[in-house]
Design a protein around this motif. Structure first.
Motif, PDB file in Angstrom:
ATOM      1  N   ARG A  58       0.820  -1.115  -0.060  1.00 43.95           N
ATOM      2  CA  ARG A  58       0.062  -0.090  -0.058  1.00 43.95           C
ATOM      3  C   ARG A  58       0.813   0.834  -0.274  1.00 43.95           C
ATOM      4  N   ARG A  59       1.731   1.127   0.254  1.00 40.58           N
ATOM      5  CA  ARG A  59       2.957   2.887   0.925  1.00 40.58           C
ATOM      6  C   ARG A  59       3.986   2.856  -0.976  1.00 40.58           C
ATOM      7  N   GLN A  60       4.193   1.443  -1.067  1.00 45.44           N
ATOM      8  CA  GLN A  60       4.960   2.144  -2.481  1.00 45.44           C
ATOM      9  C   GLN A  60       4.097   1.819  -3.230  1.00 45.44           C
ATOM     10  N   ARG A  61       3.050   1.353  -3.848  1.00 47.48           N
ATOM     11  CA  ARG A  61       2.432   1.005  -4.903  1.00 47.48           C
ATOM     12  C   ARG A  61       0.581   1.405  -4.394  1.00 47.48           C
ATOM     13  N   PRO A  62      -0.094   1.970  -4.303  1.00 43.70           N
ATOM     14  CA  PRO A  62      -1.511   2.616  -3.529  1.00 43.70           C
ATOM     15  C   PRO A  62      -2.169   1.365  -4.968  1.00 43.70           C
ATOM     16  N   ASP A  63      -1.784   2.099  -6.260  1.00 41.36           N
ATOM     17  CA  ASP A  63      -2.299   1.705  -7.227  1.00 41.36           C
ATOM     18  C   ASP A  63      -2.836  -0.444  -7.512  1.00 41.36           C
ATOM     19  N   LEU A  64      -1.214  -1.144  -7.027  1.00 41.74           N
ATOM     20  CA  LEU A  64      -1.619  -2.181  -6.830  1.00 41.74           C
ATOM     21  C   LEU A  64      -2.574  -3.128  -5.879  1.00 41.74           C
ATOM     22  N   ALA A  65      -1.873  -2.041  -5.364  1.00 42.22           N
ATOM     23  CA  ALA A  65      -2.613  -2.566  -3.680  1.00 42.22           C
ATOM     24  C   ALA A  65      -4.159  -2.431  -3.524  1.00 42.22           C
ATOM     25  N   GLU A  66      -4.343  -1.714  -4.662  1.00 42.19           N
ATOM     26  CA  GLU A  66      -6.212  -1.727  -5.004  1.00 42.19           C
ATOM     27  C   GLU A  66      -6.480  -3.237  -4.924  1.00 42.19           C
ATOM     28  N   ARG A  67      -5.574  -3.770  -5.735  1.00 38.00           N
ATOM     29  CA  ARG A  67      -6.565  -5.337  -6.640  1.00 38.00           C
ATOM     30  C   ARG A  67      -5.980  -7.016  -5.291  1.00 38.00           C
ATOM     31  N   LEU A  68      -6.030  -6.335  -3.739  1.00 41.09           N
ATOM     32  CA  LEU A  68      -5.538  -7.734  -3.168  1.00 41.09           C
ATOM     33  C   LEU A  68      -6.715  -7.772  -3.438  1.00 41.09           C
ATOM     34  N   GLY A  69      -6.230  -8.971  -3.037  1.00 42.64           N
ATOM     35  CA  GLY A  69      -7.794 -10.125  -2.591  1.00 42.64           C
ATOM     36  C   GLY A  69      -7.787 -10.780  -1.271  1.00 42.64           C
ATOM     37  N   ARG A  70      -8.243 -11.324  -0.672  1.00 45.68           N
ATOM     38  CA  ARG A  70      -7.950 -11.843   0.699  1.00 45.68           C
ATOM     39  C   ARG A  70      -7.817 -12.927   0.372  1.00 45.68           C
ATOM     40  N   ALA A  71      -6.976 -13.527   1.097  1.00 47.66           N
ATOM     41  CA  ALA A  71      -6.295 -14.557   1.685  1.00 47.66           C
ATOM     42  C   ALA A  71      -6.109 -15.522   3.178  1.00 47.66           C
ATOM     43  N   ASP A  72      -5.814 -16.597   2.712  1.00 45.55           N
ATOM     44  CA  ASP A  72      -6.316 -17.464   3.542  1.00 45.55           C
ATOM     45  C   ASP A  72      -4.985 -17.265   4.855  1.00 45.55           C
ATOM     46  N   ASP A  73      -4.491 -16.693   5.409  1.00 49.46           N
ATOM     47  CA  ASP A  73      -3.876 -16.258   6.193  1.00 49.46           C
ATOM     48  C   ASP A  73      -3.397 -17.337   7.611  1.00 49.46           C
ATOM     49  N   TYR A  74      -5.144 -17.762   8.051  1.00 43.11           N
ATOM     50  CA  TYR A  74      -4.674 -18.366   9.543  1.00 43.11           C
ATOM     51  C   TYR A  74      -6.020 -19.614   9.375  1.00 43.11           C
ATOM     52  N   ARG A  75      -5.512 -20.693   9.448  1.00 42.11           N
ATOM     53  CA  ARG A  75      -5.721 -21.280   9.885  1.00 42.11           C
ATOM     54  C   ARG A  75      -6.298 -21.988  11.448  1.00 42.11           C
ATOM     55  N   PRO A  76      -7.447 -22.450  12.757  1.00 41.62           N
ATOM     56  CA  PRO A  76      -7.428 -22.999  13.794  1.00 41.62           C
ATOM     57  C   PRO A  76      -6.118 -23.456  13.965  1.00 41.62           C
ATOM     58  N   GLY A  77      -5.377 -23.463  15.056  1.00 41.27           N
ATOM     59  CA  GLY A  77      -4.907 -24.411  16.066  1.00 41.27           C
ATOM     60  C   GLY A  77      -2.996 -24.230  14.892  1.00 41.27           C
TER      61      GLY A  77
END
Length: 106
Positions: A58-77
């Motif tokens: 977001r800081r380096q390229r706000p235009d590219l950050a607009e294309r960020l999609g949800r990612a599955d970072d964490y699974r319980p456990g």
């Protein structure tokens, strides 16, 4: 992560590895040329690290950050024993960032 994606998640797409970076900031800087022409960007890692990487994008390229999609970072456990320490460290490294740069991508 690439090995995990292929062996465990059975990902069959193209995986490009950036192996010249020493920091997350450098990693984002170095992958920007690879992201220029993509429609959707997902950054997947340990949750605090992925949050930091998204903030850097977001800081380096706000235009590219607009294309960020949800990612599955964490699974319980997962990372159960070290998760609180990693989360605190990740939040500590984000101190001084603007509030909108610290938000999780939902």
């Amino acid at each position: 992560m690439a090995n995990y994606a292929k062996s465990v998640l059975e990902f069959e797409g193209t995986v490009l590895l950036e192996d010249q970076s020493a920091t997350t900031w450098e990693n984002i800087t170095n992958v920007i040329p690879l992201l220029e022409d993509v429609d959707r960007i997902k950054i997947v890692s340990q949750p605090a690290h992925a949050l930091k990487a998204r903030a850097h994008l977001r800081r380096q390229r706000p235009d590219l950050a607009e294309r960020l999609g949800r990612a599955d970072d964490y699974r319980p456990g997962e990372w159960l024993v070290v998760q609180p320490l990693l989360a605190l460290y990740g939040l500590w490294t984000l101190r001084g960032r603007k509030a909108d740069e610290r938000k999780f991508l939902l």
